[in-house]
Design an enzyme around this catalytic site. Structure first.
Site, short mmCIF file in Angstrom:
data_model
loop_
_atom_site.label_atom_id
_atom_site.label_comp_id
_atom_site.label_asym_id
_atom_site.label_seq_id
_atom_site.Cartn_x
_atom_site.Cartn_y
_atom_site.Cartn_z
N ASP A 170 44.30 21.82 41.45
CA ASP A 170 43.05 21.52 40.77
C ASP A 170 42.90 22.45 39.57
O ASP A 170 43.90 22.80 38.94
CB ASP A 170 41.88 21.67 41.75
CG ASP A 170 40.76 20.68 41.46
OD1 ASP A 170 40.14 20.80 40.39
OD2 ASP A 170 40.48 19.81 42.30
N HIS A 207 35.42 22.65 39.17
CA HIS A 207 35.92 21.55 40.00
C HIS A 207 36.83 22.05 41.11
O HIS A 207 36.70 21.67 42.28
CB HIS A 207 36.65 20.54 39.11
CG HIS A 207 36.98 19.25 39.76
ND1 HIS A 207 38.11 19.07 40.53
CD2 HIS A 207 36.35 18.04 39.75
CE1 HIS A 207 38.17 17.82 40.95
NE2 HIS A 207 37.11 17.17 40.49
N SER A 237 36.80 12.94 44.12
CA SER A 237 37.28 14.32 44.12
C SER A 237 36.65 15.11 45.26
O SER A 237 37.24 16.07 45.76
CB SER A 237 36.92 15.01 42.80
OG SER A 237 37.84 14.72 41.79
#
EC number: 3.4.21.-
Length: 757
Positions: free
Chosen positions: A139, A212, A542
């Site tokens: 990520d 994220h 996600s």
């Protein structure tokens, strides 16, 4: 894809839309991934890297190796012209030369919603203290100072761990601990195309400046943190799905995207590091498996016993919009929680509409304020979307502005309204998003309403001579029904690459998820957002992917002998497709019952997955047979599997016979379609009877034998399903059903999707 939940950062706006070939800043060169036949290395070379370098020098004096790969593939990546790439393809031992591709990211209440709480140790006793299971996350990196990576109560780092903690900008090796046991970053492919990383904007290290990656890794395996919330919303105790598992992060995504050469290098290292689960909340479009870097790397991981969980994508509700559909990948769609953040849109005509918001700040005055539609406050053709520079300040100053959803980020619209002098925003969904409500931490009082409410509000604000409105923020509510529902943004089947493999595999929570956040950006990710938070609430597949990754880690801790296919089978066959009242799960995009093309096998149910009764297992040999069934050539199979494998010309290969826990039947005329499956008892002795359900009378589903009698654990039994089609339907028609085996204690379910081609 990520545009369905873009509320955070400009990062998402810069990502490539779809599975796209990366264009170089130079018109002459691009990055290529070169697959080599390792066994063909000439004896004159003592190292494969020397052979790779020599092969490269034979066609270019200036090209250099970016990465050499040993585990994910056998080969290397480099920068070449098209002519050099074509020339390299003719060199001995070269299997394929594939262009770089760019991927995009698919971006407290959850454990309770899933039935996981302080009594989790009763279900997963082996994971009750600390676990040696390692979850690897590819990520945007990690914010190691987050409490979600506390190693309090953890024992020594597992002796099987071979990874490391890499230093770089704003990151030292000492930031890793007994919880966060690994941190690496991969930027060579990215920088070879995009140029050097601007370290004033992002850290050339494992540090997460975006948020994220911290969110996904803490969702999968974050430690228990009491008193977690976003600006007071969703307050409670935050914990990952596997809070006692270890975490290793592999930073592969940067401001300009995630590049396949870096992704392969990260998978290569993760395999060598000995992770047990790989979580990848990224993807893009569809491509043949021998051209798809994620699919290729995931195959190698699968062979090493590593379960790979990937997001399905955020391109829903369009059909055939999935990413990451290889059958050795667990593909995860998104559903909602039973928690919401209501905020009222109050109109001057006395009508109120419930939307959602995470705004925290000074409330609007307790009175109705002037109200204007953005399309009437702009000279731009897209003024209704509240894009940067489109609003006329003189028309919006002191007013609440109605904006339509689309194109730019939801929170950016609010920022545009605020910059133009507006005091509040009512954001309306359009047909693309329907009634799906995704909450955002707006920079001004705002609420997001569904399409139906938006149409009514828009009519009022554009027809009333003196429209007024107000916004009332109501906080957090739980117990919302129905829940879960399939998120509108969640990508849907059917599987356009291999239609006989039903995808997604299942859904998990992916809407309004609270998890840890970076300290380098505010909750919106906007440059104008100076707020800093320890936790954030965002949405996307996600977010659903790491839920399944963490649950897979829990199952691995209980059943260390289970293969990745066995773990996925347990999660799929125990997933639920109905609410407690027996009614089917709903699709928020349509308001109607969802189908296996929307939810796969159903919504994950970890409390039953530990003891599924029967499992559908798969081996590497099974997957090789699957590639043969696709009529892949030997070089294509070698690109995926790193081995010289020749399909047996005397054998009849069928995609339909891959031992998958679901059934996708493609009907091309009347007749009988046969599928064979083998189940293994993991629940001991028992007699299982089959139950078949079907929506259509035009297809008869029969199972032989209808009873499976197991005398002991690990015993295998096979059965054949015959789909007899006696009537035709128009091309594109679909029908659904299920096949369930039960011994009175376990229910082993498999979804059925029948499509007329």
């Amino acid at each position: 894809m990520s545009s369905s939940f873009l509320s955070s950062t400009a990062f998402f706006l810069l990502l490539c839309l779809g599975f796209c070939h990366v264009s170089s800043s130079s018109s002459d060169q691009g990055t290529y991934i070169v697959h080599m036949a390792k066994s063909q290395m000439p004896s004159s070379f003592d190292l494969h890297s020397n052979w790779y370098d020599s092969s490269l020098r034979s066609i270019s004096d200036s090209a250099e190796l970016l990465y050499t790969y040993e585990n994910a593939i056998h080969g290397f990546s480099t920068r070449l012209t098209q002519e050099e790439a074509d020339s390299l393809m003719t060199q001995p031992g070269v299997i394929s030369v594939l262009p770089e591709h760019r991927y995009e990211l698919h971006t407290t209440r959850t454990p309770l919603f899933l039935g996981l709480d302080e009594h989790t140790a009763d279900l997963f006793p082996e994971a009750g203290s600390y676990s040696d299971v390692v979850v690897g996350v590819l990520d945007t990196g990690v914010w190691p100072e987050s409490k979600s990576y506390s190693d309090e109560g953890f024992g020594p780092i597992p002796s099987s761990w071979k990874g490391g903690c890499e230093a770089g900008t704003n990151f030292t090796a000492s930031l890793c601990n007994r919880k966060l046991i690994g941190a690496r970053f991969f930027a060579r492919g990215y920088e070879s195309t995009m140029g050097p990383i601007d370290e004033s904007k992002e850290s050339r290290s494992p540090r997460d400046d975006d948020g994220h990656g911290t969110h996904t890794s803490s969702t999968a395996a974050g430690s228990v943190v009491e008193g977690a919330s976003l600006l007071g919303y969703a307050s409670g105790t935050a914990r990952g799905m596997a809070p006692r598992a270890r975490v290793a992060v592999y930073k592969v995504c940067w401001l300009g995207g995630c590049f396949s050469s870096d992704i392969l290098a990260a998978i290569d290292k993760a395999i060598a590091d000995n992770v047990n689960v790989l979580s990848m909340s990224l993807g893009g479009g569809m491509s043949d498996y021998y051209r798809d870097g994620v699919a290729i790397g995931a195959f190698a991981a699968m062979e090493r016993g590593i379960l790979v969980s990937c997001s399905a994508g955020n391109a829903g509700p369009s059909s055939s919009s999935l990413s990451n559909v290889a059958p050795w990948i667990t593909t995860v769609g998104a559903g909602t929680l039973d928690r919401d953040f209501p905020a009222l849109a109050i109109l001057g005509n006395g009508k109120n509409f419930t939307g959602v918001s995470l705004f925290k700040g000074e409330a609007l005055p307790d009175k109705l304020l002037p109200f204007i539609y953005a399309g009437n406050a702009s000279n731009a053709t897209n003024g209704n979307l509240c894009m940067t520079g489109t609003l006329i300040p003189e028309k919006v100053k002191g007013k609440i502005v109605m904006c339509d959803r689309g194109i730019n980020a939801r929170v950016q619209k609010g920022d545009v309204v605020k910059a133009a002098g507006g005091v509040g925003m009512i954001l309306a969904n359009t047909a693309a998003n329907g009634e799906e409500l995704v909450a955002d931490a707006h920079l001004l009082p705002a609420t997001t309403v569904g399409e139906k409410a938006g149409d009514i509000i828009r009519h009022y604000v554009t027809t009333d001579p003196n429209p007024t409105a107000s916004i009332s923020i109501l906080g957090t509510v739980v117990g919302v029904k129905p829940s879960p529902v399939v998120a509108a943004f969640s990508s849907r089947g059917p599987n356009s690459i291999t239609p006989n493999i039903l995808k997604p595999d299942l859904i998990a929570p992916g809407v309004n998820i609270l998890a840890a956040w970076t300290g380098a950006a505010g909750p919106t990710g906007l440059a104008s957002d100076s707020r800093r938070v320890e936790f954030n609430i965002i949405s996307g597949t996600s977010m659903s992917c790491p839920h399944v990754s963490g649950l897979a880690a829990l199952l691995k801790s209980v059943h260390p002998e289970w293969s990745p296919a066995a773990i996925r089978s347990a999660l799929m066959t125990t997933a639920y497709k109905t609410y407690k009242d027996g009614k089917p799960l709903l699709d928020i995009a349509t308001g109607k019952p969802s189908t296996p093309f929307d939810h796969g096998a159903g919504h994950v149910s970890p409390t039953t997955a530990t003891n599924p009764g029967l499992i559908y297992d798969l081996t590497t040999e099974d997957y090789l047979g699957f590639l043969c069934a696709l009529n892949y050539t030997s070089p294509q199979i070698r690109s995926v599997s790193r081995r010289n494998y020749t399909c047996d010309p005397s054998k009849s290969y069928s995609v339909a016979d891959l031992n998958y826990p679901s059934f996708a039947v493609n009907v091309d005329g009347v007749g009988a379609y046969k599928y064979t499956r083998t189940v293994t008892s993991v629940g001991g002795a028992g007699t299982y009877s089959v139950k078949v359900t079907s929506e259509t009378t035009g297809v008869k589903i029969s199972v032989e034998p209808a009873v499976l009698n197991f005398k002991e654990a690990n015993e295998k039994k096979s059965y054949t399903v015959t789909f007899t089609v006696d009537s035709s339907k128009p091309s594109g028609s679909n029908s659904f059903g299920s096949i369930e085996w039960s011994d009175g204690k376990h229910v082993v379910g498999s979804p059925v999707a029948i499509s007329w081609t």
